[in-house]
Design a protein around this motif. Structure first.
Motif, PDB file in Angstrom:
ATOM      1  N   ARG A  20      22.652  37.790  68.868  1.00 17.10           N
ATOM      2  CA  ARG A  20      23.490  38.414  67.920  1.00 17.10           C
ATOM      3  C   ARG A  20      23.282  38.212  66.302  1.00 17.10           C
ATOM      4  O   ARG A  20      23.531  38.878  65.560  1.00 17.10           O
ATOM      5  N   LEU A  77      27.542  50.342  64.030  1.00 23.81           N
ATOM      6  CA  LEU A  77      28.201  49.524  64.544  1.00 23.81           C
ATOM      7  C   LEU A  77      28.942  50.277  65.922  1.00 23.81           C
ATOM      8  O   LEU A  77      28.891  49.882  66.788  1.00 23.81           O
ATOM      9  N   CYS A  85      27.168  48.863  68.843  1.00 24.49           N
ATOM     10  CA  CYS A  85      27.391  47.546  69.093  1.00 24.49           C
ATOM     11  C   CYS A  85      28.402  47.232  69.895  1.00 24.49           C
ATOM     12  O   CYS A  85      29.569  47.863  69.609  1.00 24.49           O
ATOM     13  N   CYS A 137      24.732  41.608  73.454  1.00 21.50           N
ATOM     14  CA  CYS A 137      23.633  40.767  72.818  1.00 21.50           C
ATOM     15  C   CYS A 137      22.966  40.069  74.007  1.00 21.50           C
ATOM     16  O   CYS A 137      21.598  40.044  74.183  1.00 21.50           O
TER      17      CYS A 137
END
Length: 297
Positions: free
Chosen positions: A135, A193, A197, A208
């Motif tokens: 991360r 993101l 993400c 991650c």
């Protein structure tokens, strides 16, 4: 007689310290370096993306700051003044990060995240540390996909939490121009993101813990020597084990903050307070103590 405000007391103490350093007092000069070294290293690490490059940049910035210490007139806090020197140096670095050299865009970086994404979380040795490493490394890498001017604006405002007036002075621009630059960086990182993400948006594919295997196979993570997860942090006497616990708290805080509006700031800001490596700090001290390095030009 009215008591001095904390800001006035701080300014007076900084002025006295710098005056002593400029007058040649080695202990005062060492204290100036101690006050500046870790914040400048964190700035350099965010801008260069790699500890070794950040160490080199920090040494150069500190030496420039010391060389010009007599020019500080208290127009800004000592650290703010040093940030201005650091930003000027970092924006003009000839050496490029890997992402800069590859001219890697956020879209291309996002496509790379989808390649090799494992179906299950990494369960190998040191899974927690290596997931944290992934991360932290990823957040550093995505910053490198921004233009340097956007990157520095995002770091100063959303990571270091400086106001636009102070940050504009550091970057030698107007507050209005600075805010526009910052907004561009925020929008680009926020969109990235949200799309990619899983910390920022649970609907996004990337996790991650599912990138660790791929990163290890490509040599981007060294399981024996994680670059970020065991990096020294700015607190005296804390060992690797305590640093890892602190890091875990930071990561947990970041994940809890994902419900807030500033997802990009939460993901990218939740790094520990890294400390400048002790070996490089000693080297700077030796240069200054040698008598070969002029304090004033």
């Amino acid at each position: 007689m009215a008591a001095e405000t904390p800001d006035a007391e701080r300014a007076a103490a900084e002025r006295a310290l710098v005056d002593r350093a400029v007058a040649g007092e080695q202990a005062a000069l060492a204290e100036v370096v101690r006050l500046l070294q870790d914040p400048l290293y964190r700035l350099a690490l965010r801008m260069t993306g790699r500890p070794a490059d950040a160490e080199d940049a920090t040494q150069e910035i500190l030496l420039r700051a010391v060389r010009n210490l007599a020019t500080w007139r208290g127009e800004a806090k000592l650290l703010t003044w040093a940030y201005r020197i650091g930003v000027n140096h970092l924006l003009n670095l000839r050496r490029e990060s890997p992402q800069e050299a590859a001219r890697l865009s956020l879209d291309e970086f996002g496509a790379g995240l989808r390649d090799g994404l494992a179906e299950q979380d990494y369960r190998g040795p040191e899974a927690t540390v290596l997931t944290h490493e992934m991360r932290l490394m990823c957040s550093q890498a995505m910053l490198q996909c921004l233009a340097r001017e956007e990157r520095i604006a995002f770091v100063l405002s959303d990571v270091f939490e400086l106001g636009s007036t102070e940050a504009a002075w550091i970057t030698d621009t107007t507050p209005a121009a600075y805010r526009k630059r910052l907004e561009r960086g925020r929008k680009r990182l926020g969109a990235f993101l949200t799309a990619h993400c899983g910390l920022a948006d649970p609907r996004a594919a990337c996790r991650c813990s599912r990138r660790v295997d791929k990163a290890v196979s490509l040599g981007r993570i060294d399981p024996r020597h994680p670059a970020y997860a065991t990096h020294p942090i700015a607190a005296g006497g804390r060992g690797v084990e305590q640093a890892a616990r602190t890091l875990a708290r930071e990561v947990a805080v970041a994940e809890d903050q994902m419900v807030r509006l500033h997802q990009a700031a939460a993901v990218l800001g939740a790094h520990p307070d890294y400390a400048a490596p002790s070996a490089r700090v000693r080297a700077i001290g030796e240069i200054l103590a040698s008598g070969a390095f002029p304090l004033l030009d």
